[in-house]
Design a protein around this motif. Structure first.
Motif, mmCIF file in Angstrom:
data_model
loop_
_atom_site.group_PDB
_atom_site.id
_atom_site.type_symbol
_atom_site.label_atom_id
_atom_site.label_comp_id
_atom_site.label_asym_id
_atom_site.label_seq_id
_atom_site.Cartn_x
_atom_site.Cartn_y
_atom_site.Cartn_z
ATOM 1 N N GLY A 1 -14.891 1.186 -8.752
ATOM 2 C CA GLY A 1 -14.447 0.923 -7.394
ATOM 3 C C GLY A 1 -15.610 0.566 -6.501
ATOM 4 O O GLY A 1 -16.779 0.753 -6.867
ATOM 5 N N ALA B 1 -7.305 -4.322 -8.083
ATOM 6 C CA ALA B 1 -7.246 -2.971 -7.507
ATOM 7 C C ALA B 1 -5.917 -2.319 -7.861
ATOM 8 O O ALA B 1 -4.878 -2.984 -7.906
ATOM 9 C CB ALA B 1 -7.426 -3.008 -5.994
ATOM 10 N N GLU B 2 -5.967 -1.002 -8.104
ATOM 11 C CA GLU B 2 -4.738 -0.248 -8.340
ATOM 12 C C GLU B 2 -4.654 0.991 -7.457
ATOM 13 O O GLU B 2 -3.592 1.585 -7.325
ATOM 14 C CB GLU B 2 -4.639 0.166 -9.814
ATOM 15 N N ARG B 3 -5.788 1.362 -6.829
ATOM 16 C CA ARG B 3 -5.806 2.474 -5.884
ATOM 17 C C ARG B 3 -6.666 2.100 -4.679
ATOM 18 O O ARG B 3 -7.536 1.223 -4.772
ATOM 19 C CB ARG B 3 -6.347 3.758 -6.532
ATOM 20 N N TYR B 4 -6.384 2.783 -3.557
ATOM 21 C CA TYR B 4 -7.146 2.524 -2.346
ATOM 22 C C TYR B 4 -7.281 3.829 -1.568
ATOM 23 O O TYR B 4 -6.534 4.788 -1.778
ATOM 24 C CB TYR B 4 -6.445 1.475 -1.470
ATOM 25 N N TRP C 1 -15.068 -1.829 0.859
ATOM 26 C CA TRP C 1 -14.797 -3.092 1.533
ATOM 27 C C TRP C 1 -14.664 -2.806 3.025
ATOM 28 O O TRP C 1 -14.308 -1.696 3.414
ATOM 29 C CB TRP C 1 -13.495 -3.726 1.021
ATOM 30 N N TRP D 1 -11.783 1.868 0.357
ATOM 31 C CA TRP D 1 -12.253 1.881 -1.022
ATOM 32 C C TRP D 1 -11.150 1.312 -1.893
ATOM 33 O O TRP D 1 -9.988 1.720 -1.802
ATOM 34 C CB TRP D 1 -12.575 3.313 -1.437
ATOM 35 N N LEU D 2 -11.490 0.338 -2.750
ATOM 36 C CA LEU D 2 -10.547 -0.220 -3.708
ATOM 37 C C LEU D 2 -11.048 0.090 -5.106
ATOM 38 O O LEU D 2 -12.244 -0.067 -5.399
ATOM 39 C CB LEU D 2 -10.408 -1.733 -3.524
ATOM 40 N N GLN D 3 -10.146 0.524 -5.979
ATOM 41 C CA GLN D 3 -10.542 0.975 -7.305
ATOM 42 C C GLN D 3 -9.582 0.453 -8.371
ATOM 43 O O GLN D 3 -8.366 0.396 -8.166
ATOM 44 C CB GLN D 3 -10.571 2.502 -7.348
ATOM 45 N N VAL E 1 -2.051 0.944 -4.753
ATOM 46 C CA VAL E 1 -1.845 -0.364 -4.147
ATOM 47 C C VAL E 1 -1.274 -1.277 -5.231
ATOM 48 O O VAL E 1 -1.753 -1.310 -6.356
ATOM 49 C CB VAL E 1 -3.146 -0.939 -3.556
ATOM 50 N N LEU F 1 -2.397 -6.318 -5.349
ATOM 51 C CA LEU F 1 -3.710 -6.788 -4.907
ATOM 52 C C LEU F 1 -4.592 -6.973 -6.139
ATOM 53 O O LEU F 1 -4.919 -5.978 -6.814
ATOM 54 C CB LEU F 1 -4.345 -5.796 -3.940
ATOM 55 N N PHE G 1 0.861 -1.179 0.000
ATOM 56 C CA PHE G 1 0.000 0.000 0.000
ATOM 57 C C PHE G 1 0.904 1.238 0.000
ATOM 58 O O PHE G 1 1.561 1.535 1.001
ATOM 59 C CB PHE G 1 -0.914 0.004 1.226
#
Length: 243
Positions: free
Chosen positions: A202, A173-176, A205, A195-197, A167, A170, A161
């Motif tokens: 997105g 996902a590429e952003r959180y 979670w 938030w995962l996007q 991120v 994972l 992260f």
């Protein structure tokens, strides 16, 4: 040849005897909230106990002081009161007071908020948007390091992260973004959420952070279609362990 060392000693002594710096300018973050979150793992609980404000940006030259609570940004007019104390006036004539005490900036207890403590962020020459310094410090301390996917999609892989919101490793996902306040907190109730996007898509979670383990669950909405979402933990999607 002895004159130069004597002059240098005199300069050092003068510097040591100078009065403390009473300049409040710069960016100040709520480090106590970060430390509590890291120690307990419970993010929302820590922010509630030591917040609600998370960051101040103070600029005496422009007579401006702004704060972020993770959801709202407030711009205020700064006015010096006496040595080491300032008043900040916001829209609607609501006021807060700041006091410089050694290396800490104190937001004095008021009718609106309890007393809160802030520490100054070292200046790097780059001014980040209001709230970003706190977020990056939190992300670095709370989720920093390499995480091994022990269970879930991508098992055996490493996840990182990045403090700036990316991120790596994972699947899907590429952003959180961690939920700090506002609607996302209201919708997740007592549970911590992120938030995962990936690209433009997105979703929220829920998670449990215990020591070096991070469990991420599907967020299942228990509300009616015409109500604000109310998320409860669904099936666990990942179990991550910090290496």
């Amino acid at each position: 040849m002895r004159l130069l060392p004597l002059l240098l000693c005199g300069a050092l002594l003068t510097g040591c005897a100078s009065t403390p710096n009473n300049d409040p300018s710069g960016t100040w973050i709520n480090q106590a909230a970060i430390d509590a979150a890291v120690e307990s793992g419970r993010l929302r609980e820590a922010l509630t106990a030591y917040g609600p404000n998370l960051e101040w940006q103070v600029d005496p030259q422009r007579q401006q002081a702004d704060y972020s609570n993770g959801f709202e940004l407030a711009e205020g007019r700064l006015q010096a009161l006496d040595e080491g104390r300032w008043q900040v006036t916001f829209y609607g004539d609501y006021k807060e007071q700041l006091q410089l005490q050694g290396a800490k900036l104190t937001q004095v207890a008021s009718d609106y908020w309890p007393e809160q403590q802030f520490v100054r962020v070292p200046q790097t020459g780059e001014k980040l948007p209001l709230g970003s310094s706190f977020e990056q410090a939190l992300y670095r301390s709370y989720l920093g390091g390499d995480w091994l996917i022990e269970e879930g999609l991508g098992q055996g892989g490493l996840v990182r992260f990045v403090p700036t919101g990316e991120v790596q490793g994972l699947p899907g996902a590429e952003r959180y973004a961690l939920c700090l306040a506002g609607d996302c907190a209201a919708m997740s109730g007592e549970h911590d959420s992120l938030w995962l996007q990936l690209g433009d898509q997105g979703q929220p979670w829920l998670f449990i952070h215990e020591g070096n383990q991070l469990r991420i669950f599907e967020a299942q909405n228990r509300a009616q279609f015409d109500e604000m979402p109310q998320y409860q933990p669904g099936p666990q999607r990942w179990l991550l362990k910090r290496r």
